[in-house]
Design an enzyme around this catalytic site. Structure first.
Site, mmCIF file in Angstrom:
data_model
loop_
_atom_site.group_PDB
_atom_site.id
_atom_site.type_symbol
_atom_site.label_atom_id
_atom_site.label_comp_id
_atom_site.label_asym_id
_atom_site.label_seq_id
_atom_site.Cartn_x
_atom_site.Cartn_y
_atom_site.Cartn_z
ATOM 1 N N TYR A 202 0.862 -1.192 0.000
ATOM 2 C CA TYR A 202 0.000 0.000 0.000
ATOM 3 C C TYR A 202 0.891 1.233 0.000
ATOM 4 O O TYR A 202 1.847 1.312 0.787
ATOM 5 C CB TYR A 202 -0.912 0.028 1.247
ATOM 6 C CG TYR A 202 -1.689 1.321 1.306
ATOM 7 C CD1 TYR A 202 -2.928 1.432 0.698
ATOM 8 C CD2 TYR A 202 -1.141 2.462 1.909
ATOM 9 C CE1 TYR A 202 -3.613 2.632 0.694
ATOM 10 C CE2 TYR A 202 -1.811 3.669 1.906
ATOM 11 C CZ TYR A 202 -3.051 3.743 1.299
ATOM 12 O OH TYR A 202 -3.721 4.934 1.281
ATOM 13 N N GLU B 30 -2.831 7.814 -4.349
ATOM 14 C CA GLU B 30 -2.873 6.524 -3.665
ATOM 15 C C GLU B 30 -2.637 5.401 -4.673
ATOM 16 O O GLU B 30 -3.303 5.353 -5.715
ATOM 17 C CB GLU B 30 -4.235 6.317 -2.991
ATOM 18 C CG GLU B 30 -4.274 5.065 -2.125
ATOM 19 C CD GLU B 30 -5.660 4.785 -1.572
ATOM 20 O OE1 GLU B 30 -6.605 4.602 -2.357
ATOM 21 O OE2 GLU B 30 -5.804 4.751 -0.333
#
Ligand code: ADP
Ligand code: MG
Length: 399
Positions: free
Chosen positions: A109, A197
């Protein structure tokens, strides 16, 4: 403002971030054609909607044949994709991205966000990729690596190496990780983004670091500096009520309730919504018509509020400081003559020339319910919506 995954990937690729080969399609036929152009024997068809969580909702399909691509697309196009980020109404699928399948070894992530408390860009990373960051922070908070960027000097390579080390990236790939992090940071800074992101950022079987997903959000107030980003706006992904408001220069947020609000000033709009809730009702929207509150703006606001079929009463709450209540009252009367409003309208005016304003409303012959305090206005709006005005002895319905 949000953009699509394929658009974010194109921006990031321009800053040296490795992304899979891919192409956009507007129909199932185009998607199969794109896959043929891309070559290979594994493709991933991804619904382009402004929301994450597509994988779990059927918006990402791994395909090995053209027939699978065709069928997968037929299931997607024109449908609303409902993910945990879209809300129950979902978001329409009008474009898909066809991407080369990537052999995934591990998923990471990676997020760049604006941290308001430190007033810095913050990097948030975790070796637990594939999960949403909310899940990671609830279940594996110890896996989260954070770093803040000092704006005077920018992101430093040593910080990137530290992040790579903490994520357990192999030494031979550290340099690739540094390039990826620097690329994301520059893309963030140079476009006035508020979020980048990549979930997941993957390490592939052939030792590459590739962004498999990409999400970018931009600061609306800085869009004027980036016309090429502003052009990427996709109205099909926005609440149509909000796009209409933005086009008219009104600040509007659609909500689920049924009492429409027309208010001048954001703070007063918030207070109005709170008071409606306190009185037992649910606001249908947040709407700040700004300081001017001219008849034209009031009429635009009525049109906008009435375009929401859930609205069963409208509460107008205006505080006239620089403005004057008599002007606003004229505006309300003019708007009600122009716009078809077939639900009860409650008006509360306060401030300069309030008596004259009240007189104009009273003499208009329109069925306007007047109130002198915000609480009273909210109670009357809730009462009117509940069709239960009988107990309200002092409600004055003109006409
Ligand atoms: P979302 O976050 O909206 O669910 P992602 O783009 O993250 O969508 O895709 C979901 C999952 O699908 C990824 O975690 C990954 O496992 C897989 N995936 C996505 N793109 C590819 C690709 N090009 N090759 C292989 N797997 C992919
Ligand atoms: Mg994702």
């Amino acid at each position: 403002m949000d953009i699509h995954e394929y658009q974010a990937k194109e921006i990031l690729a321009g800053f040296g971030v490795d992304v899979p080969a891919g192409a956009l399609a507007y129909s199932p036929e185009q998607a199969t054609y794109r896959a043929r152009e891309l070559g290979g024997d594994l493709w991933v068809v991804k619904a382009q909607v402004h929301a994450g969580g597509r994988g779990k909702a059927g918006g990402v399909k791994v395909c090995t044949t053209e027939a699978e691509i065709q069928n997968g697309c037929e299931e997607m196009f024109g449908r609303k994709l409902v993910t945990h980020q879209t809300g129950p109404e979902g978001k329409g699928i009008y474009r898909v991205y066809v991407e080369a399948g990537v052999p995934i070894e591990r998923e990471i992530y990676l997020g760049f966000v604006l941290d308001r408390s430190s007033q810095r860009v913050m990097i948030v990373a975790s070796a637990e990729g594939g999960m949403e960051i909310e899940e990671i922070s609830a279940e594996k908070p110890e896996s989260i690596v954070r770093a803040t960027v000092e704006p005077a000097v920018g992101l430093q390579d040593f910080q990137c190496r530290q992040i790579a080390f903490k994520l357990g990236i192999e030494p031979a790939m550290t340099q690739q990780m540094v390039r990826t992090l620097q690329g994301c940071y520059r893309a963030f800074r140079e476009h006035d983004a508020t979020m980048v992101e990549i979930n997941p950022l993957v390490v592939t079987g052939d030792s590459r670091i590739v962004a498999l997903d990409a999400k970018m959000t931009f600061d609306d107030n800085a869009l004027f500096r980036h016309p090429q980003i502003a052009e990427l706006r996709d109205k099909s992904q926005e609440d149509p009520r909000e796009s209409r408001a933005a086009d008219r220069g009104l600040s509007y947020v659609g909500l689920e309730g049924n009492i429409g609000c027309i208010v001048n000033g954001a703070g007063l709009a918030m207070a109005t919504m709170d008071t409606i809730k306190m009185a037992g009702g649910e606001p249908a929207n947040f709407l700040d018509i700004g300081g001017g509150a001219t008849p034209e703006r009031v009429a635009k606001a009525f049109r906008l509020v009435m375009s929401d079929s859930n609205v069963q009463a409208v509460l107008v709450n205006i505080f006239a400081g620089i403005n004057r209540c008599d002007w606003v009252a004229k505006g309300v009367v003019q708007a009600l003559e122009e716009v078809q409003v077939d639900v009860p309208v409650i008006v509360r005016l306060a401030g300069t020339n309030v008596e004259e304003g009240q007189k104009i409303l009273a003499q208009s012959g329109l069925p306007i319910i007047r109130a002198s305090t915000l609480m009273e206005a909210a109670e009357r709006a809730v009462g009117a919506w509940q069709n239960d005005l009988s107990h309200e002895t002092n409600v004055r319905v003109v006409k």
